[in-house]
Scaffold this active site. Sequence first.
Site, PDB file in Angstrom:
ATOM      1  N   ASP A 248      -1.097  -4.412  10.800  1.00 20.58           N
ATOM      2  CA  ASP A 248      -2.408  -4.946  10.467  1.00 20.58           C
ATOM      3  C   ASP A 248      -3.409  -4.045  11.172  1.00 20.58           C
ATOM      4  O   ASP A 248      -3.243  -3.713  12.336  1.00 20.58           O
ATOM      5  CB  ASP A 248      -2.550  -6.393  10.933  1.00 20.58           C
TER       6      ASP A 248
ATOM      7  N   ASN B 181       0.833  -1.193   0.000  1.00 21.01           N
ATOM      8  CA  ASN B 181       0.000   0.000   0.000  1.00 21.01           C
ATOM      9  C   ASN B 181       0.884   1.266   0.000  1.00 21.01           C
ATOM     10  O   ASN B 181       1.521   1.594   0.996  1.00 21.01           O
ATOM     11  CB  ASN B 181      -0.892  -0.075   1.256  1.00 21.01           C
TER      12      ASN B 181
HETATM   13  P1  IMP Z   1      -4.653  -4.054   6.245  1.00 19.49           P
HETATM   14  O1  IMP Z   1      -4.066  -3.250   5.133  1.00 19.49           O
HETATM   15  O2  IMP Z   1      -4.619  -5.524   6.032  1.00 19.49           O
HETATM   16  O3  IMP Z   1      -4.134  -3.631   7.573  1.00 19.49           O
HETATM   17  O4  IMP Z   1      -6.214  -3.754   6.205  1.00 19.49           O
HETATM   18  C1  IMP Z   1      -6.670  -2.649   6.806  1.00 19.49           C
HETATM   19  C2  IMP Z   1      -8.071  -2.328   6.340  1.00 19.49           C
HETATM   20  O5  IMP Z   1      -8.716  -1.685   7.442  1.00 19.49           O
HETATM   21  C3  IMP Z   1      -8.050  -1.319   5.210  1.00 19.49           C
HETATM   22  O6  IMP Z   1      -8.168  -1.928   3.969  1.00 19.49           O
HETATM   23  C4  IMP Z   1      -9.253  -0.452   5.544  1.00 19.49           C
HETATM   24  O7  IMP Z   1     -10.413  -1.080   5.113  1.00 19.49           O
HETATM   25  C5  IMP Z   1      -9.281  -0.473   7.066  1.00 19.49           C
HETATM   26  N1  IMP Z   1      -8.483   0.632   7.631  1.00 19.49           N
HETATM   27  C6  IMP Z   1      -7.338   0.524   8.353  1.00 19.49           C
HETATM   28  N2  IMP Z   1      -6.849   1.730   8.686  1.00 19.49           N
HETATM   29  C7  IMP Z   1      -7.691   2.623   8.150  1.00 19.49           C
HETATM   30  C8  IMP Z   1      -7.697   4.050   8.144  1.00 19.49           C
HETATM   31  O8  IMP Z   1      -6.808   4.746   8.654  1.00 19.49           O
HETATM   32  N3  IMP Z   1      -8.718   4.609   7.475  1.00 19.49           N
HETATM   33  C9  IMP Z   1      -9.696   3.905   6.867  1.00 19.49           C
HETATM   34  N4  IMP Z   1      -9.734   2.583   6.839  1.00 19.49           N
HETATM   35  C10 IMP Z   1      -8.737   1.934   7.480  1.00 19.49           C
END
Ligand code: IMP
Length: 213
Positions: free
Chosen positions: A72, A12
């Site tokens: 995460d 990301n």
């Molecule tokens: P990760 O990238 O596997 O940690 O997934 C995190 C998911 O949680 C993201 O795809 C978003 O849907 C949600 N998320 C986590 N942090 C944020 C934030 O700061 N703003 C909005 N959504 C978030």
Amino acid sequence: MEKPKLLFATGNAHKMIEIREILGTEVYEILSMKEAGLDLDIVEDGDSFEANALIKARAVQRATGHAAMADDSGLEVDYLDGAPGIYSARFLGEDTSYTVKNQYLIDQLAEAKPEERTARFVCAIALVTADGTEYVVRETVEGEIAHRPAGANGFGYDPIFYLPEYQKTTAELSPEEKNALSHRGKALRKMRQIIEENKLLCGDTAVEKEGCL
Ligand code: IMP
């Protein structure tokens, strides 16, 4: 002298900007998996944010021998017993737009009383050092599910995550304002403190240790 490498297990680009801003790049070089030329298929099958962050950081550290960090994160809605939680990215399907996901959550809370709209963003960050030592931190930011989406900054659930004390959603904050209070910002700063206190990302010689964070 070459800087020690710290790999961050994410694809990301948005997160990489936040991470470099908060951790700084003066002492070690922070690389994403893509920048390090790493293409790993990591199965995130942990049952908590911490477990999933560790799974990712361990996989990258083992594949490269370099220190690796991973996060995460997700949204916990109290009225929905903590959903979507660790399934936040996959909620309603990985390819479903956040316009749809966000409206779905708003609709699910149609009958909720004002005090039942509480929610939080959670972020766990794991660091596995080059010698395999593991560290994990977890931070949250408390808020509420908005009645309607607002704001165009940020990503994911930001347009429906309302902060009563700011009277704004996190999508209405500037990136700097969000970094200052967000779950990820807080967790990264805590991890930076652990790195500094323990001199975790230094070279091995006394001279290198002297110059490190
Ligand atoms: P990760 O990238 O596997 O940690 O997934 C995190 C998911 O949680 C993201 O795809 C978003 O849907 C949600 N998320 C986590 N942090 C944020 C934030 O700061 N703003 C909005 N959504 C978030």
